[in-house]
Every structure is written in structure tokens, then in C-alpha cells.
Design a protein around this motif. Structure first.
Motif, PDB file in Angstrom:
ATOM      1  N   ARG A 169       0.996  -1.393  -0.213  1.00 31.30           N
ATOM      2  CA  ARG A 169      -0.059   0.059   0.004  1.00 31.30           C
ATOM      3  C   ARG A 169       0.789   1.352   0.048  1.00 31.30           C
ATOM      4  O   ARG A 169       0.502   2.285  -0.679  1.00 31.30           O
ATOM      5  CB  ARG A 169      -0.895   0.114   1.371  1.00 31.30           C
ATOM      6  CG  ARG A 169      -1.946   1.083   1.075  1.00 31.30           C
ATOM      7  CD  ARG A 169      -2.939   0.815   2.111  1.00 31.30           C
ATOM      8  NE  ARG A 169      -4.069   1.958   1.934  1.00 31.30           N
ATOM      9  CZ  ARG A 169      -5.082   1.718   1.212  1.00 31.30           C
ATOM     10  NH1 ARG A 169      -5.195   0.663   0.448  1.00 31.30           N
ATOM     11  NH2 ARG A 169      -5.953   2.737   1.282  1.00 31.30           N
ATOM     12  N   LEU A 202       1.189   2.734  -3.431  1.00 30.77           N
ATOM     13  CA  LEU A 202       0.139   3.419  -3.786  1.00 30.77           C
ATOM     14  C   LEU A 202       0.204   4.865  -3.159  1.00 30.77           C
ATOM     15  O   LEU A 202       0.071   5.967  -3.875  1.00 30.77           O
ATOM     16  CB  LEU A 202      -1.138   3.072  -3.381  1.00 30.77           C
ATOM     17  CG  LEU A 202      -2.256   3.659  -3.732  1.00 30.77           C
ATOM     18  CD1 LEU A 202      -2.670   3.617  -5.187  1.00 30.77           C
ATOM     19  CD2 LEU A 202      -3.778   2.913  -3.082  1.00 30.77           C
ATOM     20  N   ASN A 241       0.566   8.613  -5.611  1.00 32.91           N
ATOM     21  CA  ASN A 241      -0.334   9.642  -5.255  1.00 32.91           C
ATOM     22  C   ASN A 241       0.419  10.932  -4.911  1.00 32.91           C
ATOM     23  O   ASN A 241      -0.026  11.969  -5.224  1.00 32.91           O
ATOM     24  CB  ASN A 241      -1.307   9.353  -4.072  1.00 32.91           C
ATOM     25  CG  ASN A 241      -2.542   8.302  -4.501  1.00 32.91           C
ATOM     26  OD1 ASN A 241      -2.562   7.946  -5.596  1.00 32.91           O
ATOM     27  ND2 ASN A 241      -3.068   7.747  -3.670  1.00 32.91           N
ATOM     28  N   ARG A 256       0.357   3.453 -10.430  1.00 28.55           N
ATOM     29  CA  ARG A 256      -0.885   3.162 -10.078  1.00 28.55           C
ATOM     30  C   ARG A 256      -1.499   1.927 -10.478  1.00 28.55           C
ATOM     31  O   ARG A 256      -2.036   0.966  -9.951  1.00 28.55           O
ATOM     32  CB  ARG A 256      -1.914   4.129  -9.869  1.00 28.55           C
ATOM     33  CG  ARG A 256      -1.782   5.300  -8.615  1.00 28.55           C
ATOM     34  CD  ARG A 256      -2.991   6.380  -8.904  1.00 28.55           C
ATOM     35  NE  ARG A 256      -4.397   5.816  -9.084  1.00 28.55           N
ATOM     36  CZ  ARG A 256      -5.100   5.815  -7.892  1.00 28.55           C
ATOM     37  NH1 ARG A 256      -4.642   6.233  -6.823  1.00 28.55           N
ATOM     38  NH2 ARG A 256      -6.427   5.093  -7.946  1.00 28.55           N
ATOM     39  N   ARG A 259      -5.078  -0.373 -10.583  1.00 22.63           N
ATOM     40  CA  ARG A 259      -5.748   0.779 -10.454  1.00 22.63           C
ATOM     41  C   ARG A 259      -5.862   1.525 -11.678  1.00 22.63           C
ATOM     42  O   ARG A 259      -4.836   2.060 -12.146  1.00 22.63           O
ATOM     43  CB  ARG A 259      -5.439   1.586  -8.933  1.00 22.63           C
ATOM     44  CG  ARG A 259      -5.740   0.802  -7.732  1.00 22.63           C
ATOM     45  CD  ARG A 259      -4.815   1.535  -6.624  1.00 22.63           C
ATOM     46  NE  ARG A 259      -5.131   0.730  -5.516  1.00 22.63           N
ATOM     47  CZ  ARG A 259      -5.807   0.799  -4.565  1.00 22.63           C
ATOM     48  NH1 ARG A 259      -7.069   1.649  -4.690  1.00 22.63           N
ATOM     49  NH2 ARG A 259      -5.985  -0.045  -3.526  1.00 22.63           N
TER      50      ARG A 259
END
Length: 313
Positions: A21, A24, A28, A45, A50
Motif C-alpha cells: 500500500r 500507492l 499519489n 498506480r 488501479r
């Protein structure tokens, strides 16, 4: 400065196959500035399964004209996945200024591509379901298959799946058979000979329809009458979440079949999630090959074991 630091750290973790995680969060953190930054963050991503966030659509569109041709083509692929109706409305100069388009983007612009054939996809899924009674044998390339004399049993299955470079001096027909109905290929496989009797080809990875800009082998397969498929992105995402790492091609195909109606009915796996053979040998057909460092092989073995408890043969 923080953006550049997160970019370097994200690239390092990606090379290590650490799809946690935290990757990710790093992606971002990079989504600041113009189209270059958004594209880099969106592609990172997507490694996690995603698609492009809706909130990034407008700023990415605004930055398209400033992107060089190859990067613009990749951005159009990401847009085609989440807002397909948008592409035909873009200025012709923006679209024509891109390099080779990913198949998913070309399809939305009325330019047919072998990797974006909806009819072939529907036909393949129907064929998969029809072969369950006779059995699907997914045959990996693990060196642990040597000497097990499973070739006749494999070739007696209704459908036989092979992966990448499965033919070679170390792979004897007595152990692994010779049929190949479905050939699963990594995007970097281009020069391997087409197996005789091949019916379908599948490109592994996070749905390359919206990522690949050039894959010459697709044209060779099309000319041979072999439809080319890709794995839906949600299947990739689910596998990544289970492994916290990018899945191998064998694991990804098992995840796809297990997600379809019928689950593990008629599905057998050999040479997938079996680890390294005695003496440290890893690949059956290519004895000198070494395990990919980005895959978590122990996690894959544990996941295959769990699937066997649920009905995988």
C-alpha cells in the motif's frame, strides 16, 4: 523536492516487486504539476491494478499537447480505459501527434487492433467454459516437472495452457506433453516460434490493451488466425492485493480462471507455485534461467496451496 524523493523511492520499490500500500501512497504523492507528473503517477498506480482516477482525467487531458508522442500515446491509453467516449472528441492534432496508440485507445478511434477484439474475448470465455468438462491443464515451467512423466496425462486434457518459452532442450514430451491450445506470453516475448495447433494467445500483465503501444507478435498471431486476449485489470488487482507483489503469468491465469463462473471446476495446475527443484534448477525448458526477482515465489506457492484446498487440482 519531496516529489522527486517519492519518485525515486517508488521506482526502487517497484523494481523490488514491493507492491504494498505504501507504493500507492508514493504514486499519489507524485501527482503534482503537469501531464508528465500525472502520467508517471497514473502508470505507477496501474501497476497495482488501479485505473486512472476520475479526478485526474481533466488535468491529464489539458496536459496532452505538451507530452512527447510516445508519452502522449500512453496517456491516451489510460484515458481510453476510463472515459472511452472522450477520445473521439479530442482535437485531431492532439491524437495524431501521438506515436503508436495502445489497442484500447485505437479501438475507440475506429482503428481495429488484434488486442482489442471484443468478439474474440467473448468467444474465448465461452470456449473456456465449454472445456471445463474435459479439463484445463495449466502447465508452468517449473523444473520440478522433470522426470514425472505427466506428458500423456497433460495432452489428454481438453485444453492445455503453456507459458512464454516453454519449449526447449530441458522440456521432454514424456514429462510435459506437446499440445498447446492457449499460449500465455509476457509483453517482452517477441521471437518465439508459434506452437503448432495453437488456438488462443493471452498477453499477461495488467490488461496491456491500454498500455502496450507496440507488440509485433500480435500481428504474427493475427496472420496465423490466432486471436489475442488480455486479462481484465480487476483480476490483476486482486492478485496483487493477495501477493503484495506482481503475479507471475501462471498465477495470473489461475486467478482469472478461478474468478470465472465455475471456479476451479475442471482446472488443474502443474509446475506453478512449486518452487525450485533439487539442485537449484528453476526453469524446465531453459536450465540457465533464474527466477524473476520481482515475484514473491513463496507467497505464490502459499496462494496456490490455498486454492488447492478450495478445489484446484
Amino acid at each position: 523536492m519531496r516529489c522527486w524523493a517519492s519518485r525515486i523511492l517508488a521506482a526502487l520499490r517497484r523494481r523490488q516487486g514491493r507492491y504494498h500500500r505504501s507504493l500507492l501512497a508514493l504514486a499519489n504523492a507524485q501527482a503534482v504539476g503537469g501531464g508528465h507528473h500525472l502520467l508517471a503517477a497514473a502508470e505507477l498506480r496501474r501497476d497495482l491494478g488501479r485505473p486512472l482516477p476520475q479526478r485526474w482525467v481533466a488535468p491529464l487531458v489539458q496536459g496532452l499537447a505538451a507530452l512527447p508522442p510516445a508519452r502522449r500515446a500512453r496517456a491516451l491509453g489510460l484515458l481510453a480505459e476510463v472515459v472511452p467516449a472522450l477520445l473521439p472528441t479530442l482535437p485531431a492534432a492532439v491524437v495524431d501527434g501521438a506515436a503508436d496508440l495502445p489497442p484500447g485507445a485505437a479501438e475507440q478511434l475506429g482503428r481495429p487492433q488484434p488486442l482489442a477484439d471484443a468478439e474474440a474475448r467473448a468467444a474465448f470465455l465461452a470456449w473456456v467454459q465449454a472445456q471445463r468438462a474435459g479439463g484445463h491443464a495449466l502447465v508452468g515451467n517449473a523444473a520440478t516437472l522433470a522426470g514425472r512423466r505427466l506428458g500423456a496425462q497433460i495432452d489428454a486434457s481438453a485444453a492445455v495452457w503453456r507459458f512464454n518459452h516453454w519449449q526447449g532442450a530441458g522440456a521432454h514430451a514424456l514429462d510435459v506433453g506437446g499440445r498447446c491450445d492457449v499460449w500465455v506470453l509476457a509483453p517482452d516475448v517477441q521471437d518465439a516460434p508459434l506452437p503448432a495447433g495453437l488456438r488462443w494467445a493471452v498477453v499477461s500483465g495488467p490488461d496491456p490493451r491500454f498500455r502496450l503501444t507496440r507488440w509485433p507478435l500480435a500481428e504474427r498471431l493475427r496472420q496465423a488466425g490466432v486471436p489475442v486476449l488480455t486479462v481484465p485489470l480487476p483480476v490483476w488487482r486482486s492478485a496483487v492485493q493477495s501477493l503484495q507483489a506482481p503475479p507471475s503469468a501462471g498465477l495470473l491465469m489461475l486467478a482469472w480462471l478461478g474468478s470465472l463462473p465455475g471456479g476451479w471446476q475442471g482446472v488443474s495446475a502443474l509446475g506453478i507455485g512449486e518452487g525450485v527443484a533439487a539442485g537449484g534448477r528453476y526453469h524446465l525448458a531453459q536450465p540457465a534461467a533464474r527466477p524473476g526477482r520481482r515475484h514473491d515465489w513463496s507467497a505464490e506457492a502459499a496462494l496456490v496451496a490455498r486454492w488447492r484446498a478450495q478445489g484446484l487440482r
